[in-house]
Design a protein around this motif. Structure first.
Motif, PDB file in Angstrom:
ATOM      1  N   HIS A 134      -4.858  -3.193  59.270  1.00  0.00           N
ATOM      2  CA  HIS A 134      -5.546  -2.033  58.692  1.00  0.00           C
ATOM      3  C   HIS A 134      -6.191  -1.184  59.801  1.00  0.00           C
ATOM      4  O   HIS A 134      -7.224  -0.550  59.581  1.00  0.00           O
ATOM      5  CB  HIS A 134      -6.595  -2.499  57.696  1.00  0.00           C
ATOM      6  CG  HIS A 134      -6.017  -3.246  56.534  1.00  0.00           C
ATOM      7  ND1 HIS A 134      -5.389  -2.619  55.484  1.00  0.00           N
ATOM      8  CD2 HIS A 134      -5.939  -4.571  56.276  1.00  0.00           C
ATOM      9  CE1 HIS A 134      -4.963  -3.533  54.621  1.00  0.00           C
ATOM     10  NE2 HIS A 134      -5.282  -4.714  55.077  1.00  0.00           N
ATOM     11  N   LEU A 136      -5.409   1.618  61.233  1.00  0.00           N
ATOM     12  CA  LEU A 136      -5.528   3.068  61.097  1.00  0.00           C
ATOM     13  C   LEU A 136      -6.785   3.449  60.325  1.00  0.00           C
ATOM     14  O   LEU A 136      -7.575   4.287  60.781  1.00  0.00           O
ATOM     15  CB  LEU A 136      -4.301   3.647  60.399  1.00  0.00           C
ATOM     16  CG  LEU A 136      -4.329   5.176  60.246  1.00  0.00           C
ATOM     17  CD1 LEU A 136      -4.199   5.845  61.607  1.00  0.00           C
ATOM     18  CD2 LEU A 136      -3.219   5.660  59.310  1.00  0.00           C
ATOM     19  N   LEU A 140     -10.047   5.398  61.941  1.00  0.00           N
ATOM     20  CA  LEU A 140     -10.525   6.689  61.438  1.00  0.00           C
ATOM     21  C   LEU A 140     -11.945   6.581  60.880  1.00  0.00           C
ATOM     22  O   LEU A 140     -12.716   7.545  60.954  1.00  0.00           O
ATOM     23  CB  LEU A 140      -9.565   7.208  60.368  1.00  0.00           C
ATOM     24  CG  LEU A 140      -8.177   7.600  60.903  1.00  0.00           C
ATOM     25  CD1 LEU A 140      -7.222   7.898  59.768  1.00  0.00           C
ATOM     26  CD2 LEU A 140      -8.283   8.795  61.850  1.00  0.00           C
ATOM     27  N   ASP A 159     -10.725   9.006  69.083  1.00  0.00           N
ATOM     28  CA  ASP A 159     -10.176   8.107  68.060  1.00  0.00           C
ATOM     29  C   ASP A 159      -9.253   8.862  67.101  1.00  0.00           C
ATOM     30  O   ASP A 159      -8.170   8.382  66.746  1.00  0.00           O
ATOM     31  CB  ASP A 159     -11.309   7.447  67.262  1.00  0.00           C
ATOM     32  CG  ASP A 159     -11.875   6.211  67.937  1.00  0.00           C
ATOM     33  OD1 ASP A 159     -11.296   5.766  68.948  1.00  0.00           O
ATOM     34  OD2 ASP A 159     -12.895   5.685  67.453  1.00  0.00           O
ATOM     35  N   TYR A 160      -9.687  10.042  66.668  1.00  0.00           N
ATOM     36  CA  TYR A 160      -8.847  10.840  65.772  1.00  0.00           C
ATOM     37  C   TYR A 160      -7.517  11.198  66.439  1.00  0.00           C
ATOM     38  O   TYR A 160      -6.447  11.109  65.815  1.00  0.00           O
ATOM     39  CB  TYR A 160      -9.573  12.118  65.350  1.00  0.00           C
ATOM     40  CG  TYR A 160     -10.565  11.942  64.233  1.00  0.00           C
ATOM     41  CD1 TYR A 160     -10.159  11.499  62.971  1.00  0.00           C
ATOM     42  CD2 TYR A 160     -11.908  12.219  64.425  1.00  0.00           C
ATOM     43  CE1 TYR A 160     -11.068  11.343  61.937  1.00  0.00           C
ATOM     44  CE2 TYR A 160     -12.842  12.059  63.395  1.00  0.00           C
ATOM     45  CZ  TYR A 160     -12.409  11.617  62.161  1.00  0.00           C
ATOM     46  OH  TYR A 160     -13.310  11.461  61.144  1.00  0.00           O
ATOM     47  N   GLN A 162      -6.014   9.618  68.859  1.00  0.00           N
ATOM     48  CA  GLN A 162      -5.221   8.397  69.016  1.00  0.00           C
ATOM     49  C   GLN A 162      -4.492   8.055  67.710  1.00  0.00           C
ATOM     50  O   GLN A 162      -3.304   7.733  67.712  1.00  0.00           O
ATOM     51  CB  GLN A 162      -6.121   7.239  69.430  1.00  0.00           C
ATOM     52  CG  GLN A 162      -5.380   5.922  69.644  1.00  0.00           C
ATOM     53  CD  GLN A 162      -6.323   4.797  70.017  1.00  0.00           C
ATOM     54  OE1 GLN A 162      -7.456   5.024  70.444  1.00  0.00           O
ATOM     55  NE2 GLN A 162      -5.872   3.563  69.843  1.00  0.00           N
ATOM     56  N   ALA A 163      -5.220   8.145  66.601  1.00  0.00           N
ATOM     57  CA  ALA A 163      -4.617   7.863  65.300  1.00  0.00           C
ATOM     58  C   ALA A 163      -3.519   8.874  64.988  1.00  0.00           C
ATOM     59  O   ALA A 163      -2.438   8.512  64.505  1.00  0.00           O
ATOM     60  CB  ALA A 163      -5.691   7.889  64.215  1.00  0.00           C
ATOM     61  N   LYS A 166      -0.241   8.300  66.780  1.00  0.00           N
ATOM     62  CA  LYS A 166       0.531   7.143  66.319  1.00  0.00           C
ATOM     63  C   LYS A 166       1.133   7.345  64.932  1.00  0.00           C
ATOM     64  O   LYS A 166       2.284   7.012  64.684  1.00  0.00           O
ATOM     65  CB  LYS A 166      -0.355   5.895  66.316  1.00  0.00           C
ATOM     66  CG  LYS A 166      -0.756   5.426  67.709  1.00  0.00           C
ATOM     67  CD  LYS A 166      -1.643   4.178  67.623  1.00  0.00           C
ATOM     68  CE  LYS A 166      -1.994   3.663  69.013  1.00  0.00           C
ATOM     69  NZ  LYS A 166      -2.889   2.477  68.954  1.00  0.00           N
ATOM     70  N   ARG A 167       0.318   7.902  64.011  1.00  0.00           N
ATOM     71  CA  ARG A 167       0.777   8.033  62.621  1.00  0.00           C
ATOM     72  C   ARG A 167       0.233   9.342  62.052  1.00  0.00           C
ATOM     73  O   ARG A 167      -0.775   9.372  61.357  1.00  0.00           O
ATOM     74  CB  ARG A 167       0.310   6.814  61.805  1.00  0.00           C
ATOM     75  CG  ARG A 167       1.001   5.546  62.229  1.00  0.00           C
ATOM     76  CD  ARG A 167       0.244   4.285  61.896  1.00  0.00           C
ATOM     77  NE  ARG A 167       0.162   4.011  60.474  1.00  0.00           N
ATOM     78  CZ  ARG A 167      -0.435   2.915  59.972  1.00  0.00           C
ATOM     79  NH1 ARG A 167      -0.977   2.023  60.789  1.00  0.00           N
ATOM     80  NH2 ARG A 167      -0.482   2.723  58.678  1.00  0.00           N
ATOM     81  N   ARG A 168       0.954  10.402  62.363  1.00  0.00           N
ATOM     82  CA  ARG A 168       0.476  11.752  62.100  1.00  0.00           C
ATOM     83  C   ARG A 168       0.206  12.012  60.612  1.00  0.00           C
ATOM     84  O   ARG A 168      -0.897  12.402  60.238  1.00  0.00           O
ATOM     85  CB  ARG A 168       1.492  12.760  62.636  1.00  0.00           C
ATOM     86  CG  ARG A 168       1.142  14.199  62.387  1.00  0.00           C
ATOM     87  CD  ARG A 168       2.121  15.150  63.047  1.00  0.00           C
ATOM     88  NE  ARG A 168       2.168  14.933  64.493  1.00  0.00           N
ATOM     89  CZ  ARG A 168       2.763  15.778  65.330  1.00  0.00           C
ATOM     90  NH1 ARG A 168       3.361  16.870  64.872  1.00  0.00           N
ATOM     91  NH2 ARG A 168       2.774  15.529  66.618  1.00  0.00           N
ATOM     92  N   GLU A 170      -0.027  10.032  57.964  1.00  0.00           N
ATOM     93  CA  GLU A 170      -1.021   9.157  57.344  1.00  0.00           C
ATOM     94  C   GLU A 170      -2.435   9.526  57.786  1.00  0.00           C
ATOM     95  O   GLU A 170      -3.383   9.452  56.998  1.00  0.00           O
ATOM     96  CB  GLU A 170      -0.725   7.701  57.687  1.00  0.00           C
ATOM     97  CG  GLU A 170       0.529   7.157  57.048  1.00  0.00           C
ATOM     98  CD  GLU A 170       0.864   5.775  57.557  1.00  0.00           C
ATOM     99  OE1 GLU A 170       0.185   4.806  57.158  1.00  0.00           O
ATOM    100  OE2 GLU A 170       1.801   5.658  58.373  1.00  0.00           O
ATOM    101  N   THR A 171      -2.571   9.919  59.043  1.00  0.00           N
ATOM    102  CA  THR A 171      -3.884  10.305  59.555  1.00  0.00           C
ATOM    103  C   THR A 171      -4.393  11.551  58.839  1.00  0.00           C
ATOM    104  O   THR A 171      -5.543  11.603  58.387  1.00  0.00           O
ATOM    105  CB  THR A 171      -3.818  10.566  61.072  1.00  0.00           C
ATOM    106  OG1 THR A 171      -3.463   9.347  61.733  1.00  0.00           O
ATOM    107  CG2 THR A 171      -5.151  11.065  61.596  1.00  0.00           C
TER     108      THR A 171
END
Length: 205
Positions: A134, A136, A140, A159-160, A162-163, A166-168, A170-171
């Protein structure tokens, strides 16, 4: 019946419901006991054995579902309207299962809303190590804690980013649905971050 005897009676009622195959009613009784004598209720539920404890934990998780982004385990259904607040259910859960993700995330949210941002960051750090699947959502959530702290908002922007890297999709979906109320603060943090880096770049010329 005296006030001191009531938690024991509630736990006995809970045992009866649990034995009758109704863990939801049992959890309601144990929760009522918890509101009156937390230590005694936790001790009693922990003595139920693995199967009984797991069934009560599952009901409490179901009551907390919908108040957090953490999905229920496959096969576990929401337990319907809870007879206690999500905060109380989460508190009960954390004492029964200190590493419980749903309860921990609800506790982090409480810390965020009460201005305890550094503590929220620390909790997220511990949860990231314990629940990598979990990552992601936890990343966030930590990002928001950093942003709301003001002093370390740049860490939140990192952090934002980085997220997002990795997973555009979903972020973006998480932030726009779960952090909607804080979007102005998040945008301000990004603007400040970009401004500071532009100043640094100009200063290096």
């Amino acid at each position: 019946m005296s006030e001191q005897q009531l938690p024991d009676r509630l736990c006995t009622d809970g045992d009866r419901h649990l034995a009758g195959g109704n863990p939801t009613k049992a959890a309601a009784c144990y929760s009522a006991a918890f509101s009156r004598d937390a230590e005694a209720a936790v001790r009693h539920v922990q003595s139920l054995g693995d199967v009984g404890l797991a069934s009560i934990v599952a009901v409490l998780e179901g009551w907390c579902a919908g108040h957090t982004w953490v999905p229920l385990q496959v096969g576990v259904e929401p337990a319907g309207e809870a007879p206690v607040s999500a905060g109380m259910a989460a508190g009960f859960l954390l004492l029964l299962d200190p590493s419980n993700l749903i309860a921990s995330v609800l506790r982090v949210d409480t810390l965020l809303r009460s201005g305890q941002h550094d503590e929220a960051v620390s909790r997220c750090n511990a949860l990231l190590n314990a629940h990598p699947k979990h990552a992601l959502g936890l990343l966030l959530t930590r990002a928001l804690a950093w942003v709301l702290s003001d002093r370390h908002s740049g860490n939140g922007v990192v952090d934002y980013l980085q997220a997002f890297a990795k997973r555009r999709e979903e972020t973006v979906a998480f932030v726009t649905t779960r952090q909607t109320a804080d979007l102005p603060r998040i945008v301000d943090a990004f603007n400040h971050y970009v401004s500071q880096h532009q100043k640094s770049a100009r200063g290096g010329l």
